[in-house]
Design a protein around this motif. Structure first.
Motif, PDB file in Angstrom:
ATOM      1  N   LEU A 121       6.902  -0.223   2.044  1.00  0.00           N
ATOM      2  CA  LEU A 121       5.768  -0.651   2.856  1.00  0.00           C
ATOM      3  C   LEU A 121       4.477  -0.171   2.196  1.00  0.00           C
ATOM      4  O   LEU A 121       4.411   0.944   1.667  1.00  0.00           O
ATOM      5  CB  LEU A 121       5.862  -0.079   4.269  1.00  0.00           C
ATOM      6  CG  LEU A 121       6.976  -0.613   5.171  1.00  0.00           C
ATOM      7  CD1 LEU A 121       6.959   0.123   6.508  1.00  0.00           C
ATOM      8  CD2 LEU A 121       6.831  -2.115   5.391  1.00  0.00           C
ATOM      9  N   TYR A 155      11.143  -5.612   7.054  1.00  0.00           N
ATOM     10  CA  TYR A 155      10.483  -4.447   7.671  1.00  0.00           C
ATOM     11  C   TYR A 155      11.529  -3.468   8.204  1.00  0.00           C
ATOM     12  O   TYR A 155      11.446  -2.251   7.976  1.00  0.00           O
ATOM     13  CB  TYR A 155       9.559  -4.946   8.780  1.00  0.00           C
ATOM     14  CG  TYR A 155       8.730  -3.900   9.485  1.00  0.00           C
ATOM     15  CD1 TYR A 155       8.549  -2.617   8.982  1.00  0.00           C
ATOM     16  CD2 TYR A 155       8.092  -4.205  10.686  1.00  0.00           C
ATOM     17  CE1 TYR A 155       7.775  -1.668   9.632  1.00  0.00           C
ATOM     18  CE2 TYR A 155       7.308  -3.268  11.360  1.00  0.00           C
ATOM     19  CZ  TYR A 155       7.166  -2.003  10.828  1.00  0.00           C
ATOM     20  OH  TYR A 155       6.397  -1.074  11.481  1.00  0.00           O
ATOM     21  N   ILE A 211       0.858  -1.994  11.083  1.00  0.00           N
ATOM     22  CA  ILE A 211       1.418  -3.338  10.888  1.00  0.00           C
ATOM     23  C   ILE A 211       1.302  -4.109  12.193  1.00  0.00           C
ATOM     24  O   ILE A 211       1.811  -3.688  13.234  1.00  0.00           O
ATOM     25  CB  ILE A 211       2.884  -3.253  10.416  1.00  0.00           C
ATOM     26  CG1 ILE A 211       2.928  -2.627   9.014  1.00  0.00           C
ATOM     27  CG2 ILE A 211       3.531  -4.635  10.409  1.00  0.00           C
ATOM     28  CD1 ILE A 211       4.310  -2.389   8.488  1.00  0.00           C
ATOM     29  N   PRO A 219       3.459   2.236   9.405  1.00  0.00           N
ATOM     30  CA  PRO A 219       4.069   1.376  10.430  1.00  0.00           C
ATOM     31  C   PRO A 219       3.149   1.079  11.613  1.00  0.00           C
ATOM     32  O   PRO A 219       3.145  -0.054  12.122  1.00  0.00           O
ATOM     33  CB  PRO A 219       5.297   2.184  10.860  1.00  0.00           C
ATOM     34  CG  PRO A 219       5.673   2.962   9.645  1.00  0.00           C
ATOM     35  CD  PRO A 219       4.362   3.329   8.991  1.00  0.00           C
ATOM     36  N   LEU A 275       3.068  -8.476   6.346  1.00  0.00           N
ATOM     37  CA  LEU A 275       3.876  -7.314   5.967  1.00  0.00           C
ATOM     38  C   LEU A 275       3.453  -6.874   4.561  1.00  0.00           C
ATOM     39  O   LEU A 275       3.994  -7.366   3.563  1.00  0.00           O
ATOM     40  CB  LEU A 275       5.363  -7.629   6.006  1.00  0.00           C
ATOM     41  CG  LEU A 275       6.269  -6.401   5.828  1.00  0.00           C
ATOM     42  CD1 LEU A 275       6.186  -5.502   7.060  1.00  0.00           C
ATOM     43  CD2 LEU A 275       7.719  -6.820   5.583  1.00  0.00           C
TER      44      LEU A 275
END
Length: 394
Positions: free
Chosen positions: A367, A245, A374, A371, A388
């Protein structure tokens, strides 16, 4: 309470900055008074120098029966550690176990395990490619790789590995119901209890077999097996996922690793420092100790903040920047002193193999979620991500 007393240990991460230490730690002095949930008035150390000093000082104990824990609801104990739970023992008991276990982490065994880590990683990257984009990196790679490595280390028979891994992973999964957690704990303990006499009867080339040649009892061996499972699975799994990540949100650093897989050793050390998935450890003074001009009285617990120590600007230049080329000597992600992580070299191998293999196998990895969507493991002791989502071009 004194003006420098903190009412509780800071645990909330700053908004939009999931890789940073809990908010408020950086503003604290190197040593503060800390109010513990059970009413104990102890201490909190945040500086790199003080954390290392306490971890190296035998006047501070790790024993659970005299320790106060800084997080509400964290299980405590009023009894000494059972035989074999060496991580909760002081010298000389700890020394005996540590010496026996250190002797099992031979160069030959580490070389063989490195080859197995490479094979296991390739196997799961192949499975991830077959699964197709998008995928959850936690379930596809981050959890199964260390779970299989633990099976190799303990010598779990191939026929039993799927069941053993499934039960072991339930112990660290937030969504596991209490009844299922108890059942999984019982199953894992029972499995190791069956494995130990089997290794005595027919030893193999694994760590448990090697330990059966010592004077350790079955109870000690069972508990050692469980300690190694707990120490080597959840921490490495979360470092793999959280490290990925961090790289995916730092494209310049990702490009460095992708262009030069030989940078893996530097990259792993910097990620260990930068992320610090273990948020704290606790010691208790066995006698009055002078520390940073203050007196830590006998019986007082001191919480050592690993993320704060690893972001201490007095030791690391520009500590809040992820820099894979940084010289990270002295980070305390694996602890320090006699309790420094026994399996740290194996953890390093897993990360040094898996991270560059992942980013080179999937050069367009990205990704698959924003963000802010998550889910972070802010409600668990070991920090990381619950899932993830990642994607790549086929």
């Amino acid at each position: 309470m004194a003006n420098d007393t903190i009412p509780s240990l800071p645990t909330e991460r700053p908004a939009g900055r999931p890789f940073d230490p809990p908010a408020g730690l950086a503003e604290l002095g190197p040593l503060s008074r800390l109010q513990y949930p059970d009413g104990h008035l102890g201490w909190l150390a945040t500086s790199h120098a003080l954390v290392r000093e306490v971890l190296a000082d035998p006047r501070f104990s790790v024993r659970p029966e005299i320790r106060h824990v800084p997080i509400p609801g964290t299980p405590g104990s009023d009894r000494p550690a059972p035989p074999g739970i060496f991580t909760a023992m002081d010298a000389p008991e700890h020394t005996r176990y540590r010496r026996l276990l250190t002797g099992q982490f031979t160069v030959r065994r580490m070389r063989r395990l490195t080859e197995q880590v490479q094979a296991i990683t390739t196997e799961h990257l192949d499975a991830m490619a077959r699964h197709g984009s998008p995928a959850d990196l936690v379930t596809e790679l981050a959890q199964p790789v260390p779970a299989q490595v633990i099976c190799e280390l303990l010598g779990v028979p191939y026929a039993d590995r799927a069941r053993f891994q499934a039960d072991a992973l339930k112990l660290f999964r937030l969504g596991t119901a209490q009844e299922e957690m108890i059942a999984a704990y019982t199953a894992v303990q029972g499995f190791i209890a069956e494995l130990v006499p089997a290794k005595r009867a027919q030893p193999g080339d694994d760590l448990l077999s090697g330990l059966t040649a010592t004077d350790l009892t079955d109870e000690e061996l069972i508990n050692i097996g469980f300690v190694l499972l707990g120490a080597g699975l959840d921490t490495t799994a979360n470092m793999l996922a959280l490290g990925t990540y961090a790289l995916l949100t730092h494209p310049d650093q990702l490009a460095l690793l992708r262009s030069d897989p030989g940078l893996a050793d530097h990259a792993v050390e910097e990620l260990l420092r930068y992320l610090s998935v273990i948020p704290f450890t606790v010691r208790t003074a066995l006698e009055d100790v002078e520390l940073d001009g203050r007196t830590i009285k006998a019986g007082e617990s001191i919480t050592l903040s690993v993320p704060a120590a690893n972001r201490d600007s007095a030791h690391f230049a520009d500590p809040d920047t992820l820099d894979l080329l940084r010289a990270t000597g002295g980070h305390v992600a694996f602890g320090h002193g006699i309790h420094q992580c026994l399996g740290q070299q194996l953890a390093r191998v897993e990360l040094q193999v898996a991270l560059p293999a992942l980013v080179t196998r999937f050069p367009t990895l990205r990704l698959a979620a924003e963000p802010q969507d998550i889910a972070m493991r802010t409600d668990m002791i070991i920090y990381g991500v619950h899932a993830l989502p990642v994607a790549w071009e086929v």
